[in-house]
Each structure stands twice: as structure tokens, then as C-alpha cells.
Write an enzyme that holds these catalytic residues in place. Structure first.
Site, PDB file in Angstrom:
ATOM      1  N   ARG A  39       0.798  -1.228   0.000  1.00  0.00           N
ATOM      2  CA  ARG A  39       0.000   0.000   0.000  1.00  0.00           C
ATOM      3  C   ARG A  39       0.824   1.267   0.000  1.00  0.00           C
ATOM      4  NH1 ARG A  39      -4.010  -0.974   4.976  1.00  0.00           N
ATOM      5  NH2 ARG A  39      -1.983  -1.473   5.917  1.00  0.00           N
ATOM      6  N   VAL A  61      -4.241  -5.674  -0.576  1.00  0.00           N
ATOM      7  CA  VAL A  61      -4.633  -7.073  -0.769  1.00  0.00           C
ATOM      8  C   VAL A  61      -6.065  -7.353  -0.330  1.00  0.00           C
ATOM      9  CG1 VAL A  61      -2.282  -7.966  -0.643  1.00  0.00           C
ATOM     10  CG2 VAL A  61      -3.658  -7.817   1.452  1.00  0.00           C
ATOM     11  N   ASN A  86       2.401 -12.503   1.808  1.00  0.00           N
ATOM     12  CA  ASN A  86       2.989 -12.092   3.082  1.00  0.00           C
ATOM     13  C   ASN A  86       2.232 -10.965   3.769  1.00  0.00           C
ATOM     14  OD1 ASN A  86       5.360 -11.479   5.044  1.00  0.00           O
ATOM     15  ND2 ASN A  86       5.146  -9.577   3.861  1.00  0.00           N
ATOM     16  N   TYR A 151      -6.760 -12.059  15.199  1.00  0.00           N
ATOM     17  CA  TYR A 151      -5.549 -12.324  14.413  1.00  0.00           C
ATOM     18  C   TYR A 151      -5.266 -13.823  14.359  1.00  0.00           C
ATOM     19  CZ  TYR A 151      -0.514 -12.300  13.278  1.00  0.00           C
ATOM     20  OH  TYR A 151       0.719 -12.532  12.721  1.00  0.00           O
ATOM     21  N   LYS A 155      -5.093 -16.366  11.063  1.00  0.00           N
ATOM     22  CA  LYS A 155      -3.911 -17.145  10.704  1.00  0.00           C
ATOM     23  C   LYS A 155      -4.207 -18.650  10.697  1.00  0.00           C
ATOM     24  CE  LYS A 155      -0.947 -13.805  10.016  1.00  0.00           C
ATOM     25  NZ  LYS A 155      -0.381 -13.555   8.664  1.00  0.00           N
ATOM     26  N   THR A 186      10.598  -7.223  13.573  1.00  0.00           N
ATOM     27  CA  THR A 186      10.061  -6.397  12.498  1.00  0.00           C
ATOM     28  C   THR A 186       9.326  -5.198  13.075  1.00  0.00           C
ATOM     29  OG1 THR A 186       7.941  -7.566  12.464  1.00  0.00           O
ATOM     30  CG2 THR A 186       9.702  -8.443  11.055  1.00  0.00           C
TER      31      THR A 186
END
Length: 253
Positions: A39, A61, A86, A151, A155, A186
Site C-alpha cells: 500500500r 490485498v 505475506n 488475528y 492465521k 520487524t
């Protein structure tokens, strides 16, 4: 390391930073032509300038129409042989405070984003002599964690999708797998660290230790370690590996 076939074209969603960028750079290093999608145009272009990708396309996405147009543009440049799904995001809240909107956001990006990306590439990939689909899931797709039920549910859905689609594709040259990183160093995890500090008053070191304790090795995973696992799955020698959810997590299961 299993070699890639000659110069495949790889599309990496969420490829501008973190795990996605590490994967993109690893694929470039292995001889692939790499398109990163995300994005943030500036982040994507920076990845290209740094040599971590060859091309960049802006799309969300979770927006199927936008994603289909972006994939068509990338495919027109060169047929897509590898998809690394990803892109993702994480929000935390106790279940009783996790409203329908939160669940929708987590499912739209983390699960439907994978669905949209696979649907966009699969028709052109399945009749080619080589194809690899790798979804970046999470250890949250293999177990439960408190305060991230939305979340975690998303997943888990990704892992289920991978296992089912792999069976459908078993008669083709396309393999479908997931990698499931533990807490990785990250920007996404940096946000979790900030959240722990804010809510608990812990220091940064204490917050990092809180996340690292889930890993039996007592540390955060590096993006490069995830990229190495993905690169192996994309190699020609991994043709018999499909329908798997491989934890990259220092022994956490």
C-alpha cells in the site's frame, strides 16, 4: 539450498518492509525477477532502489478489484511463477473488547488478502511447468495466544486454506505451503513492544523479553531466517513439499 529454476517471476505481497522485504531480497539474490506489492508506494520504491526487488506495484490485498488489476499488470510484464502471500497486520484486544469490525479487519487482510492473491495468480500458474505459493502465516496459526483472538483466527484460516489447496493442486506442478514465524524482529512486532510498554509500564527490554520467552531459544526470530525457509520451499528440490505449515520459531509449537 535448493536452486530456483531459471529466472522465475516472484510476486511478494507486503514486500516493502520486514519479512516481505527480506524474502524479496533473498529471491533476487537467488536469480528471480521480483515484484513487490503493498500500500505504501514510497516504501516499495525504496526496496527497488535498494536492490531488494525489480518492480513495485501499489495495491491493497484486501481490495480484490485493486489486487486483480495489480497482478494482471505484473503478469503482463512476465508470467508469475512464485507467489509469496505475506501482507498482514495485527491488532490486539481482549476477546470481550474485540468487536465485529476488529474481526473483519483481521480476516480481510490476513486471510482474504491471501485468498485474493492466490485466486489472482493461480489460473496462470497451474498450467506452467513450475509454481510455488507460500503464505506467511504465524505460530498464531498453529496455537493460541491471549488477546489476539481475531488475528489468531485469521492465521488458523490461512493454514487451513494452504492444507486444502495443496491437495487440489497435487496433480499439478504447483506446491502450496505456509511458513509460521514466531515473534520476529520487524516493525509489526515493534508495535507490539510499544503496546506492552504502554499498557504495563515495562521497559523496552522487559517488553522484548516478554515476547522472546515464547521462543525456547529465548530470542526474536530474524526476517532473514524466515526468508531462508521460504527460499528453500521455492526451490526445485522442494517439489514434494506441499500442504505444510513450517514453524520458524526456535522450537515453539
Amino acid at each position: 539450498m535448493s536452486a530456483l529454476p531459471h529466472s522465475p517471476h516472484a510476486l511478494v505481497t507486503g514486500g516493502g518492509r520486514g519479512i516481505g522485504r527480506a524474502i524479496a531480497a533473498a529471491l533476487v539474490g537467488a536469480g528471480a525477477t521480483v515484484t513487490v506489492l503493498g500500500r505504501n508506494a514510497a516504501t516499495l520504491e525504496e526496496a527497488v532502489k535498494a536492490g531488494a526487488a525489480h518492480f513495485a506495484i501499489v495495491a491493497d490485498v484486501s481490495d480484490e478489484v485493486s489486487l486483480n488489476a495489480a497482478v494482471a499488470e505484473a503478469h503482463a510484464r512476465k508470467p508469475i511463477d512464485i507467489l509469496i502471500a505475506n501482507a498482514g497486520s495485527a491488532e490486539s484486544a481482549p476477546f470481550v473488547k474485540s468487536d465485529s469490525a476488529l474481526f473483519s479487519r483481521m480476516m480481510d487482510v490476513n486471510f482474504m488478502g491471501v485468498v485474493h492473491a492466490i485466486r489472482a495468480v493461480l489460473s496462470g500458474m497451474k498450467d506452467r511447468p513450475y509454481g510455488r505459493i507460500v503464505a506467511v502465516a504465524s505460530t498464531a496459526g498453529l496455537k493460541g495466544y491471549a488477546y489476539v483472538s481475531a488475528y489468531t483466527a485469521a492465521k488458523h484460516a490461512v493454514v487451513g486454506l494452504v492444507r486444502s489447496l495443496a491437495l487440489e493442486m497435487a496433480g499439478s506442478n504447483v506446491t502450496v505451503n505456509a511458513v509460521c514465524p514466531g515473534f520476529t524482529d520487524t516493525d509489526l512486532v515493534a508495535g507490539s513492544i510499544e503496546n506492552i510498554m504502554k499498557k504495563t509500564g515495562r521497559t523496552r527490554e522487559q517488553a522484548i523479553a516478554e515476547l522472546a520467552r515464547h521462543n525456547p531459544q529465548g530470542r526474536l526470530i530474524s526476517p532473514q531466517e524466515v526468508a531462508d525457509a521460504v527460499l528453500w520451499l521455492c526451490g526445485e528440490g522442494a517439489g514434494a513439499i506441499t500442504g505444510q505449515a513450517i514453524a520458524v520459531a526456535g522450537g515453539e509449537i
